[in-house]
Design a protein around this motif. Structure first.
Motif, mmCIF file in Angstrom:
data_model
loop_
_atom_site.group_PDB
_atom_site.id
_atom_site.type_symbol
_atom_site.label_atom_id
_atom_site.label_comp_id
_atom_site.label_asym_id
_atom_site.label_seq_id
_atom_site.Cartn_x
_atom_site.Cartn_y
_atom_site.Cartn_z
ATOM 1 N N SER A 48 -65.747 73.958 74.553
ATOM 2 C CA SER A 48 -66.876 74.749 75.023
ATOM 3 C C SER A 48 -68.108 73.851 75.079
ATOM 4 O O SER A 48 -68.181 72.843 74.380
ATOM 5 C CB SER A 48 -67.129 75.934 74.107
ATOM 6 N N ILE A 49 -69.043 74.240 75.903
ATOM 7 C CA ILE A 49 -70.289 73.484 76.056
ATOM 8 C C ILE A 49 -71.271 73.961 74.999
ATOM 9 O O ILE A 49 -71.372 75.152 74.712
ATOM 10 C CB ILE A 49 -70.882 73.698 77.466
ATOM 11 N N LEU A 50 -71.976 73.025 74.418
ATOM 12 C CA LEU A 50 -72.943 73.335 73.367
ATOM 13 C C LEU A 50 -74.113 74.146 73.930
ATOM 14 O O LEU A 50 -74.555 73.897 75.054
ATOM 15 C CB LEU A 50 -73.466 72.022 72.792
ATOM 16 N N LYS A 51 -74.599 75.089 73.168
ATOM 17 C CA LYS A 51 -75.744 75.911 73.575
ATOM 18 C C LYS A 51 -77.007 75.049 73.596
ATOM 19 O O LYS A 51 -77.094 74.013 72.945
ATOM 20 C CB LYS A 51 -75.941 77.068 72.598
ATOM 21 N N HIS A 52 -78.003 75.513 74.332
ATOM 22 C CA HIS A 52 -79.233 74.736 74.516
ATOM 23 C C HIS A 52 -79.966 74.498 73.198
ATOM 24 O O HIS A 52 -80.497 73.414 72.961
ATOM 25 C CB HIS A 52 -80.152 75.450 75.508
ATOM 26 N N SER A 53 -79.967 75.503 72.313
ATOM 27 C CA SER A 53 -80.684 75.362 71.044
ATOM 28 C C SER A 53 -80.030 74.313 70.145
ATOM 29 O O SER A 53 -80.719 73.550 69.458
ATOM 30 C CB SER A 53 -80.746 76.700 70.313
ATOM 31 N N ASP A 54 -78.692 74.243 70.154
ATOM 32 C CA ASP A 54 -77.994 73.238 69.351
ATOM 33 C C ASP A 54 -77.994 71.883 70.033
ATOM 34 O O ASP A 54 -77.895 70.848 69.372
ATOM 35 C CB ASP A 54 -76.547 73.675 69.105
#
Length: 62
Positions: A48-54
């Motif tokens: 999965s692609i990392l979320k913007h905040s992480d």
């Protein structure tokens, strides 16, 4: 100034895509797998692609 070393923990857990995004493996795939459905385990296989905040936190470690 010398180059900063990459954190060895993040080196093992994350990979960078060609677009510059960071991909990671899903959690919940190590143990207690008998009670999880086949569909759920199959979907956890994918990256999965990392979320913007992480992304901001992890990006500093590369």
């Amino acid at each position: 100034m010398p180059k900063l070393k990459t954190k060895s923990g993040s080196k093992k857990r994350f990979k960078r895509t060609s677009n510059g995004l960071i991909k990671k493996k899903h959690s919940c795939k190590n143990h207690l797998l008998t009670k999880k459905s086949k569909k759920r385990k199959r979907q956890l296989r994918k990256f999965s692609i990392l979320k913007h905040s992480d992304f901001k936190k992890v990006n500093k470690q590369f």
